[in-house]
Motif scaffolding. Structure first.
Motif, PDB file in Angstrom:
ATOM      1  N   UNK A 147       5.782   6.275   0.559  1.00  0.00           N
ATOM      2  CA  UNK A 147       6.502   5.027   0.803  1.00  0.00           C
ATOM      3  C   UNK A 147       5.557   3.843   0.670  1.00  0.00           C
ATOM      4  N   UNK A 148       6.074   2.640   0.880  1.00  0.00           N
ATOM      5  CA  UNK A 148       5.290   1.413   0.727  1.00  0.00           C
ATOM      6  C   UNK A 148       5.246   0.686   2.065  1.00  0.00           C
ATOM      7  N   UNK A 149       4.045   0.293   2.496  1.00  0.00           N
ATOM      8  CA  UNK A 149       3.888  -0.521   3.700  1.00  0.00           C
ATOM      9  C   UNK A 149       3.171  -1.811   3.317  1.00  0.00           C
ATOM     10  N   UNK A 150       3.325  -2.821   4.149  1.00  0.00           N
ATOM     11  CA  UNK A 150       2.705  -4.121   3.884  1.00  0.00           C
ATOM     12  C   UNK A 150       1.287  -4.154   4.442  1.00  0.00           C
ATOM     13  N   UNK A 151       0.410  -4.828   3.741  1.00  0.00           N
ATOM     14  CA  UNK A 151      -0.955  -5.046   4.232  1.00  0.00           C
ATOM     15  C   UNK A 151      -1.220  -6.527   4.499  1.00  0.00           C
ATOM     16  N   UNK A 152      -0.190  -7.360   4.323  1.00  0.00           N
ATOM     17  CA  UNK A 152      -0.285  -8.777   4.674  1.00  0.00           C
ATOM     18  C   UNK A 152       1.105  -9.253   5.073  1.00  0.00           C
ATOM     19  N   UNK A 153       1.201 -10.427   5.577  1.00  0.00           N
ATOM     20  CA  UNK A 153       2.467 -10.986   6.034  1.00  0.00           C
ATOM     21  C   UNK A 153       3.250 -11.534   4.838  1.00  0.00           C
ATOM     22  N   UNK A 202       0.845  -1.196   0.000  1.00  0.00           N
ATOM     23  CA  UNK A 202       0.000   0.000   0.000  1.00  0.00           C
ATOM     24  C   UNK A 202       0.881   1.247   0.000  1.00  0.00           C
ATOM     25  N   UNK A 203       0.499   2.242  -0.827  1.00  0.00           N
ATOM     26  CA  UNK A 203       1.242   3.504  -0.890  1.00  0.00           C
ATOM     27  C   UNK A 203       0.664   4.469   0.151  1.00  0.00           C
ATOM     28  N   UNK A 204       1.542   5.058   0.949  1.00  0.00           N
ATOM     29  CA  UNK A 204       1.067   6.037   1.925  1.00  0.00           C
ATOM     30  C   UNK A 204       2.184   7.036   2.220  1.00  0.00           C
ATOM     31  N   UNK A 205       1.787   8.148   2.820  1.00  0.00           N
ATOM     32  CA  UNK A 205       2.752   9.185   3.191  1.00  0.00           C
ATOM     33  C   UNK A 205       3.492   8.753   4.455  1.00  0.00           C
ATOM     34  N   UNK A 206       4.828   8.793   4.383  1.00  0.00           N
ATOM     35  CA  UNK A 206       5.657   8.443   5.530  1.00  0.00           C
ATOM     36  C   UNK A 206       6.321   9.730   6.042  1.00  0.00           C
ATOM     37  N   UNK A 207       6.232   9.947   7.340  1.00  0.00           N
ATOM     38  CA  UNK A 207       6.706  11.189   7.932  1.00  0.00           C
ATOM     39  C   UNK A 207       8.181  11.421   7.606  1.00  0.00           C
TER      40      UNK A 207
END
Length: 755
Positions: free
Chosen positions: A629-635, A619-624
């Motif tokens: 940036x990219x974060x995981x939505x599953x393992x 998932x694309x989201x704003x990173x402080x």
């Protein structure tokens, strides 16, 4: 001395002028001619193999010490029946029709078993017409079927019958293509061509029976109670080692020539090392050349030797690794023993061709000839030490079975060491490397016995040869890095008082209900018929074993990318597996990447995702402080593919030009790398959307940098896409990534300098 038989001289003169003589009287008993000759050496089943040389002409040890007695009375049942039916009778192979064929096989096809092929044809020509060899047999198709029936009645294996047909077909191919038969006799040429097609149809019929024979043989080996162990394969090396070392200890540059029995023992032992310890086919012993020995390469504390030709008419490469001690033994043999064996004797006029052939071969017999039948030598070595005879095939199967306990990567190394490949030599050389060969050799030692204090057949260093201080095994020191395998959580089978009885009952059940991916679970009444005591356990154990097979198959298919529940259920449905909902849940809960990293692109799922760019779990989201940036939505498990770095591929110089012309906010989107051709390239992802997927925002370009907290790594691949080869950079998890983690990799380490 003048020839006392003028008729024989006249016939020979006519033959030299390519004239066929018919109605000639039978030769005297001392002459060659149609006869019941000694049959060829037998294979593992005790029947003529149709492939190997007759041992009286080619064996390393004809007339040598501790040779098994010649089976002149045909104690073997197959030989008895073949002899009774006259199937060993043959025409004189010096007849021009056969002699020219032999020269063609030897000089143009470089067939090492040409003598046996010619004799196969000579036997059928005699069966078709005992008066004289000719091509007229093509006018009687039923005669060939009658001949095959006679071979079957003699209990000759279908594979051997295939070899007879192959020789006959090659014989006709030679006369229709490489001779002037077309001009001399168009009718006969056409009949020969049609007969070749007829032989092809017979071969297709017999091939089905060959498959059944192979299946039955494997089945018998599986249910055989007294199966051969890996340690038993090396038993003869243990038994003969002391005598072998005694011979080696007394060798020196100034030593007298070895006695015949000593040189035979030394040659036999080295042959056994290659065939039984290093599990190479007998053809490796036969075809290994002096040049190949000279080109051996050292890798760590091993010496890799490549033998290019080791199977008849199949140019493959076999590579095995000798330890330092073993290499010293081979070197002593080559420097001190082999020259003695090649010395000409006064008692025998050596054939010029045999002498020339032996000079090129690494292994030679005590008579100075090239070795053609190492399988017989192996049998004689076992016989000398009163041990169960172990053939090359038996040893290879024993180690293949034992390798089931290894992981995927290690099994691949063992398979590579055993040369399980149909690739051509040049291609196979590129696929192999010495490091893998050494590791494969070490794995064989591990399979014999991890607790063994001394590995059978292990050599000594050249400096300590006389003191017999052996080189220690390096298998533990050079451990093969294992790759994480799929973990399947299964309830263990409850222990029973008599596990051996249960195992036999389960083997009995498998005979009527063999395990397969699509097999139906045996009904309870079928299990009850096998064992009333274990009927429920038999049913559940069968189901669990099938699930393990299906789970492994699924992990192999999806490889390094975990499928969704819907994808897995859709895939299992296409396989025809019913009632798999619960099993799919279990598989997904315990899923882990399978296979080697080098084969990631073999996964159909990964290929599809690279083409579609529909990566999930990210998932694309704003990173402080970092922007997007990219974060995981599953393992994600370690080794799993997350996404790729997507964009047009350009040269490095073009990438630098684009980098200089872009705004500062877009300068971090250029991925520099070196392709498999050694060229500096760049993936240009400075645009938010690529030309090929304008509707999708690509993921890889937004991965942020971290030197200390990097949790993924890039890996270079190439794949075929739209008819051309494309470079692909995939990102693999270096550890388990939990939900909500930011995905990071070290830009500075993997990307080229942008100055």
């Amino acid at each position: 001395m003048a020839d006392t038989n003028p008729l024989k001289s006249l016939i020979e003169e006519l033959n030299r002028h390519h004239l066929i003589v018919t109605g000639a009287p039978p030769p005297l008993p001392t002459e060659a001619g149609p006869s019941t000759t000694q049959p060829p050496e037998t294979g593992d089943q005790g029947e003529p193999s149709g492939e190997c040389e007759p041992s009286d002409a080619a064996s390393v040890s004809s007339g040598e010490l501790f040779q098994c007695d010649r089976d002149v009375t045909y104690s073997n049942k197959v030989r008895q029946k073949m002899s009774e039916k006259g199937l060993y009778n043959k025409h004189d192979v010096s007849d021009p029709l056969l002699k020219n064929f032999a020269e063609y096989l030897q000089k143009e096809l470089f067939n090492q078993s040409f003598k046996q092929e010619v004799e196969n044809v000579a036997r059928y020509l005699y069966y078709a017409d005992s008066k004289a060899p000719s091509l007229q047999f093509v006018n009687d198709r039923e005669k060939l079927r009658e001949y095959l029936r006679a071979l079957s009645e003699a209990k000759l294996k279908k594979q051997t019958q295939q070899n007879y047909l192959k020789s006959l077909k090659r014989f006709l191919n030679y006369h229709t293509v490489s001779t002037n038969l077309r001009k001399m006799d168009k009718v006969l040429h056409k009949e020969c061509t049609e007969f070749i097609e007829y032989i092809g149809s017979l071969q297709r019929e017999i091939s089905k029976h060959v498959g059944k024979e192979i299946t039955q043989k494997r089945h018998n080996m599986l249910i055989e109670e007294d199966q051969l162990t890996t340690k038993e394969c090396w038993a003869v090396l243990d038994a003969a080692k002391k005598d072998f070392l005694d011979v080696m200890e007394n060798l020196s540059e100034s030593s007298d020539p070895l006695e015949s029995d000593q040189s035979i023992l030394l040659v036999y032992y080295l042959e056994a090392l290659v065939i039984l310890k290093h599990l190479q086919r007998p053809g490796v012993v036969v075809h290994m050349t002096v040049n190949e020995w000279a080109k051996r390469k050292k890798e760590e504390q091993y010496y890799a030797i490549g033998v290019k030709q080791h199977k008849t008419a199949a140019h493959q490469v076999a590579i095995f690794a000798l330890s330092e001690g073993e290499e010293s033994w081979f070197d002593v043999y080559f420097r001190l023993v082999r020259p003695q064996l090649l010395r000409p004797t006064k008692k025998r006029k050596r054939d010029v061709e045999d002498e020339s052939d032996a000079a090129e071969r690494f292994f030679v017999s005590s008579t100075g000839r090239a070795i053609y039948n190492p399988s017989n030598d192996l049998m004689r070595l076992h016989s000398k030490y009163k041990l169960r005879s172990v053939t090359s095939q038996m040893a290879r199967i024993a180690f293949e079975t034992a390798s089931k306990s290894l992981n995927d990567a290690e099994r691949a190394l063992v398979a590579g060491y055993l040369t399980h490949s149909s690739q051509t030599a040049d291609k196979h050389y590129r696929m192999k490397n010495r490091e893998h060969i050494v590791k494969g050799c070490q794995l064989l030692t591990i399979l014999v016995s991890v607790s063994s204090a001394e590995s059978p057949g292990e050599g000594t260093s050249r400096e300590s040869l006389r003191s017999r201080e052996e080189c220690s095994s390096h298998a533990a020191h050079h451990a093969v890095p294992s790759i994480k395998e799929p973990t399947i959580s299964l309830t263990r089978l409850p222990s029973v008082n008599d596990s051996k009885t249960f195992s036999k009952a389960f083997e009995t059940l498998l005979q009527t209900h063999p395990l397969s991916l699509n097999g139906k679970r045996p009904e309870m009444k079928k299990c009850k018929a096998v064992s009333k005591e274990f009927q429920e356990k038999l049913s559940s154990h069968w189901a669990k074993k099938q699930f393990e097979m299906r789970a492994q198959h699924a992990c192999t298919y999806f490889s390094r990318r975990k499928p969704t529940k819907e994808q897995l259920q859709s895939w299992t449905s296409k396989q025809g597996w019913k009632n798999m909902a619960a099993d799919c849940e279990k598989l997904l809960q315990n899923w882990a990447p399978s296979g080697s990293e080098d084969h990631i692109m073999d996964s159909k799922l990964t290929q599809t995702l690279v083409k579609s760019q529909k990566w999930r779990g990210l998932h694309i989201r704003e990173c402080e402080g970092k922007g997007r940036g990219i974060i995981t939505t599953c393992r994600f498990e370690a080794g799993e593919v997350l996404c790729d770095y997507h964009g047009p591929v350009v040269t490095s110089s073009e990438g630098h030009k684009t980098h200089k012309s872009t705004t500062e906010s877009e300068t971090g989107y250029m991925f520099f790398y070196t392709n498999k051709k050694g060229q500096s390239m760049c993936i240009d992802a400075h645009s938010d959307r690529c030309v090929c997927h304008p509707e999708i925002q690509t993921i890889g370009r937004l991965l942020n940098h971290s030197e200390e907290k990097a949790n993924i790594k890039p890996k270079y691949f190439s794949m075929e896409m739209d008819g051309e080869e494309r470079d692909v950079i995939l990102f693999l998890a270096t550890r388990t990534l939990l939900v909500g983690e930011e995905v990071l990799f070290d830009h500075d380490f993997y990307r080229g300098a942008l100055d």
